[in-house]
Motif scaffolding. Structure first.
Motif: not given
Length: 339
Positions: A89-101
């Motif tokens: 779950x933590x890694x997925x949050x990091x992986x979402x970084x470039x998507x629009x807010x």
């Protein structure tokens, strides 16, 4: 960039929120050739969802997906956010970084109440950086997580020098618009961690957020004394000089940034934008290089746009290529610019 192209680029992402795209999820043994012939980003998405892989390897793949915000990546990240293992779950949050807010809020905000502290903190810092554009309701929802992060990081700093925690806490204060508290933490870091580019970048952002661009530029120049080959400092300097209407100086700074970070397609794209009023040939070459590096439709559009507007002999061929990936109305709009 033309708003029509921006809209075009966002169409796919909006449709993805139903998560109906093809995935590479695996719940059992997969065919031996299933992972063959995949691009690097497709391989990462495949690995992230492959339950036969170790949690550590899947988490690493999810983190790396932050570099590839596309359809398969989004599906992998969305599923990762719902995994039972907190590391995923933590890694997925990091992986979402470039998507629009707006999309990150929808996906990540449920994790603000996650049972795992690390997941909660990662979700909080991911979303908090957008505090200034949040609705009043969203800001209110962030208060408890924000206070938790501040308390945790403050504890980490008690009686010890912890550069990472101090920098993050300064950033948290900055995102929350507590400029003075942020400055009090950044300033000592300019001495104790002077070779850390993020210290200079983030301190300059603290001034920029207060519309104090002259002070932001001063900070960046001091940072460049310490780190004269740091491309990100030149990039930030160029943007600051644009805001100060120092266009020629900005063009010089972004040219240095692009040269230092020779494979950064966005720096070359921005170099094209800033050089156009100074040297059309250099601007054209920069747009071409940006597209050669990234292969993205947005940067192909930029190439075609400058070809069309300056009657380049390659304009028609460029439009033919762009028509393969862009809606017809985008091509029509460009053709209307032809002289």
């Amino acid at each position: 960039m033309n708003h029509a192209v921006k809209k075009y680029a966002a169409i796919g992402l909006v449709s993805l929120l139903g998560f109906s795209a093809p995935s590479y999820a695996s719940t059992g043994a997969e065919p031996a050739n299933q992972a063959q012939n995949l691009t690097p980003e497709q391989q990462l998405a495949y690995t992230a969802q492959n339950k036969n892989e170790s949690v550590e390897k899947r988490a690493d793949a999810l983190r790396q997906l932050a570099r590839y915000p596309n359809q398969n990546s989004l599906v992998a990240v969305a599923r990762g956010l719902k995994e039972s293992d907190p590391l995923l779950r933590e890694a997925a949050v990091i992986g979402s970084e470039l998507y629009q807010f707006e999309h990150r809020w929808r996906m990540i905000s449920p994790l603000l109440n996650d049972e795992n502290l690390t997941v909660r903190m990662t979700a909080t810092t991911n979303l908090l950086r957008e505090y200034s554009v949040m609705t009043a309701e969203q800001q209110q929802k962030m208060e408890a997580p924000y206070n938790e992060v501040v308390a945790y990081l403050s504890t980490q700093l008690e009686g010890q020098k912890n550069t990472a925690s101090q920098l993050l806490l300064a950033d948290v204060y900055r995102w929350h618009k507590e400029w003075i508290k942020a400055d009090e933490l950044y300033q000592p870091l300019t001495r104790s961690a002077a070779k850390n580019s993020q210290v200079w970048l983030n301190l300059s952002d603290n001034y920029r957020a207060q519309n104090q661009d002259a002070q932001a530029l001063e900070v960046l120049n001091k940072g460049l004394v310490q780190l004269p080959k740091e491309a990100s400092l030149y990039y930030s300097k160029a943007l600051t000089q644009v805001r100060l209407n120092q266009k020629e100086s900005a063009a010089q700074a972004i040219k240095v940034a692009a040269t230092l970070a020779e494979n950064n397609s966005y720096y070359w794209y921005l170099n094209g934008v800033l050089q156009e009023d100074i040297d059309v040939d250099l601007a054209t070459e920069s747009f071409e290089k940006a597209y050669m590096i990234s292969g993205s439709p947005e940067q192909l559009y930029a190439v075609c746009d400058i070809y069309v507007r300056y009657n380049n002999e390659k304009a028609d061929a460029c439009l033919v290529e762009l028509a393969k990936v862009a809606p017809e109305y985008v091509i029509t709009q460009l053709k209307e610019k032809q002289k």
